[in-house]
Design an enzyme around this catalytic site. Structure first.
Site, PDB file in Angstrom:
ATOM      1  N   SER A  96       0.618  -1.197   0.028  1.00  0.00           N
ATOM      2  CA  SER A  96       0.114   0.028   0.121  1.00  0.00           C
ATOM      3  C   SER A  96       0.792   1.339   0.043  1.00  0.00           C
ATOM      4  CB  SER A  96      -0.866   0.057   1.088  1.00  0.00           C
ATOM      5  OG  SER A  96      -1.939   1.070   1.112  1.00  0.00           O
ATOM      6  N   GLU A  97       0.973   2.069  -0.963  1.00  0.00           N
ATOM      7  CA  GLU A  97       1.837   3.084  -0.994  1.00  0.00           C
ATOM      8  C   GLU A  97       1.808   4.264   0.108  1.00  0.00           C
ATOM      9  OE1 GLU A  97      -1.053   2.622  -3.074  1.00  0.00           O
ATOM     10  OE2 GLU A  97      -1.766   4.688  -3.987  1.00  0.00           O
ATOM     11  N   ASN A  98       0.770   4.138   0.848  1.00  0.00           N
ATOM     12  CA  ASN A  98       0.862   4.997   1.912  1.00  0.00           C
ATOM     13  C   ASN A  98       2.048   4.577   2.907  1.00  0.00           C
ATOM     14  OD1 ASN A  98      -1.178   3.211   2.425  1.00  0.00           O
ATOM     15  ND2 ASN A  98      -1.757   4.197   4.331  1.00  0.00           N
ATOM     16  N   SER A 109       8.262   3.799   0.349  1.00  0.00           N
ATOM     17  CA  SER A 109       7.373   3.371  -0.308  1.00  0.00           C
ATOM     18  C   SER A 109       7.352   3.456  -1.753  1.00  0.00           C
ATOM     19  CB  SER A 109       6.007   3.800   0.163  1.00  0.00           C
ATOM     20  OG  SER A 109       4.950   3.139  -0.491  1.00  0.00           O
TER      21      SER A 109
END
Lengths: 230, 222, 230, 222
Positions: free
Chosen positions: D49-51, D91
């Site tokens: 998840s890019e966060n 990330s």
């Protein structure tokens, strides 16, 4: 989570092929994957290119040697890309004799170039080296009235890194200043082999305290700390 | 005229007085490392070590060394309570990003254009620049620490460096065993002289343009 | 180690001056310094430039608002530099009405530009945005046969960040995905104010587990977690 | 001719079959999120998840949500045992550096030149690109997930996107509710069709060049 294969130091060393660009973690031998290096020295795989902070300590008087020194002595590198060779006179001798190509890179630039490769960046702009021999052959760019050198990403075929601890998924934790270049190299090479002192179960590492996420690691070698290291 | 006697301690003592509590300081290998011994009482500086730590502490007692805890020279050290470890990219982010207030390092040559050479004598000795190029280019204040003269009697302060540069135009201060110099406008400004040396002696023994400002003075009780 | 001043959220908000470039941590409100934002909204300091992942959530129907939304509603920003405004219709309205300048930056590019500022890099080369509107007005460079955009460092005057825990020296630890942009912004601004839920003694954090070293932090604001946050 | 009936589930089902154990996958908001529900038994994918996390897990039970643990849409999620958290630079280093095997994302338009548009309708809706531009430019394999037709009946697959691009030339596969397409050499290659649709129907309802290869076939038991 998916478990990563645990292999022997010899199996790990065999994954390094002649001609490979090999990143090796460690700073003057602190945090270097000694067990894998020992097997790679025995195999004698040649024509390698080394990317490492330094060429480690090799003191012919005291007999002290650490890090990549055994590979340097064996002349397994056609080229070494490092920031420092001052503690290994043999590297300097090979350089002067034209036996080994030595490329000196400022330490911070070396770290960023490796990180850039891992992070999919083509390169970075640094002020380090402007007005010195380091700028030769490089593109200079002006950003907000300051001159920077364009330093290109520096990836590799195999990373041989050292961590204190891995879980079976390949999440890593480093110890103290043995961290140095290891987490950067873990991101920058096609194949990543982590030598660790301790292997723990998945779930034993707090997700907030993982230094290198599991997805970067391909193989794990377990080599408990011995007295010889101290 | 006064005879020159090398005195590294006085260099370290004077540099140590430059710091204020909270300053982040990187001390190079060799002479600069001595500076840590003379930080005045009541001043707390934070030592950064480029191999990956903030809060560098002294060498542990024999037998208590940790092979995972070394300084940038590979020597066993300790970490102070409240320190932190990080990787080399973060370490040089700290350095390049101007988060180190003072870097103190030794020189082979330093010149009045604020250039510094300390990593290479072509054809003779090529240890490599290690972290020095980043430290000199990135630190807020760069202090060159050097004996004033070579063993041969030659001046270490030059009009123009002849060796390959570590960094161009980045040196702020030069502290030798005869005086404290600030580099401004292409000249060495002698701000303090260390007795028994005086401005006349220093000008005669420096192969560069030395200016003595009105506010310059002898440095007492070093 | 040297202790850092612990100040109130109001004192922290007062350090933001009209016209400042302000970096604010958080990702759709997760990991944003809510106490300091609330005081800054009360002060009404104007003509700010915002650097943030997004313009947070502002849902006029449900009344849900978080992160920087109160500052957006107040029109305290002359300019916002973010990757996403899709959850805050008011930002879009202000943009369309010409009231606020909105600069959209790809999220990974935004992260690297902030990191570059903190790390003393002039910029980075990224393939993201090549062939899109993002490349307009930017220098393109070819490195090893691939085209990259030169994206410049993006620093700021003040960073308002949020951490789970600080020690009195200013070492920080973040919690879970509330980490996001906070550690990057801590490196990239002249003045760094860390709002934390818990303040502990120096020595309570393991040096291997510090996420942001103390030297980056200038002031600490303690604001324990309230039910309102959940 | 067969009437078109939108079917998001079949899209998610087919995409989920693309993965192998150990693949690192990023699923965009909306339709792509559904893909996570249909990963075949025995296959373990690792969701990024890019966060800032690896090992994205399902939404917790009501009352167990942690405000510090959300996905890139700001929704409460969990982390799987063996996962890890990191900052946004790390990330996107993972994403841009090619360490994500598959990114699955929704589109406004996708064209036969492998271009994708999904972040902006000028003058109308400008949510911003968020992490999409990096995901499309950086992931090893890019899969566009979309219903085949707009509500208006217009083809979502185009000869050339008319909206501002999210990325140029990066899409590898397009999966719609009528078929599975690979983009090669400036054309949509229909590798599988989902009955009751057939190649004839699909060519008639796609505003782009569609090629049916010799090894193309109907996709059974989806």
């Amino acid at each position: 989570m998916v478990e990563k294969p645990v292999i022997s130091a010899l199996e790990a060393a065999r994954k390094v092929q002649a001609g490979n660009v090999v990143h090796v973690g460690g700073f003057l031998g602190c945090g270097s994957p000694d067990a894998v290096i020992a097997e790679l020295a025995k195999l004698g795989t040649r024509d390698l290119t080394l990317v490492c902070n330094d060429s480690s300590i090799l003191d012919q008087k005291s007999g002290k040697r650490n890090g990549v020194a055994p590979l340097i002595e064996n002349r397994q590198f056609a080229k070494v890309i490092v920031s420092h060779i001052g503690t290994n006179a043999e590297t300097q001798r090979q350089m002067n004799a034209g036996e080994t190509e030595v490329v000196l890179v400022p330490q911070g630039t070396l770290a960023e170039r490796i990180r850039a490769a891992g992070a999919g960046l083509g390169g970075i702009l640094t002020g380090t080296g402007v007005g010195t021999e380091v700028e030769e052959g490089k593109q200079k760019l002006l950003v907000k009235d300051k001159v920077y050198l364009l330093e290109e990403a520096l990836g590799g075929d195999v990373a041989l890194i050292k961590a204190a601890k891995a879980d079976r998924a390949g999440n890593l934790r480093y110890s103290k200043t043995a961290r140095n270049f290891n987490p950067l190299m873990a991101t920058a090479c096609a194949l990543v082999i982590a030598e660790v002192e301790e292997l723990v179960d998945i779930g034993d590492l707090d997700p907030d305290d993982v230094h290198t996420p599991s997805i970067f690691v391909d193989f794990i070698v377990v080599s408990p700390r011995t007295e010889a290291r101290a | 005229m006064t005879e020159y006697v090398e005195n590294k301690e006085i260099i370290a003592r004077r540099i140590a007085r430059m710091f204020h509590t909270g300053d982040v300081v990187n001390l190079g290998i060799g002479l600069p490392t001595l500076v840590g011994n003379y930080v005045p009482e009541g001043v707390t500086v934070i030592l950064q070590s480029e191999n990956g730590l903030i809060g560098l502490g002294p060498r542990p007692e024999p037998g208590k060394e940790d092979p995972d805890l070394t300084n940038a020279g590979g020597q066993p050290v300790s970490i102070q309570t409240g320190g932190a470890f990080f990787d080399s990219a973060t370490s040089f982010g700290i350095i390049r990003g101007g988060h180190v207030d003072y870097t103190v390092l030794g020189v082979l040559e330093v010149d009045q254009e604020a250039n510094l050479a300390n990593y290479k004598i072509p054809g003779k000795m090529v240890p490599g620049m290690g972290g020095a190029m980043d430290l000199v280019a990135g630190s807020r204040v760069v202090v060159a620490a050097t004996t004033h003269l070579e063993k041969s009697g030659a001046s270490k302060l030059k009009r123009r460096c002849s060796l390959p540069l570590t960094a161009a135009g980045q040196v702020d201060f030069v502290v030798t065993d005869v005086g404290f110099f600030q580099i401004v406008g292409g000249r060495f400004h002698l701000k303090e002289w260390f007795e028994p040396y005086d401005p006349e002696w220093i000008m005669a023994h420096t192969d560069a343009d030395v200016v003595v400002d009105d506010d310059s003075a002898a440095c007492k009780d070093l």
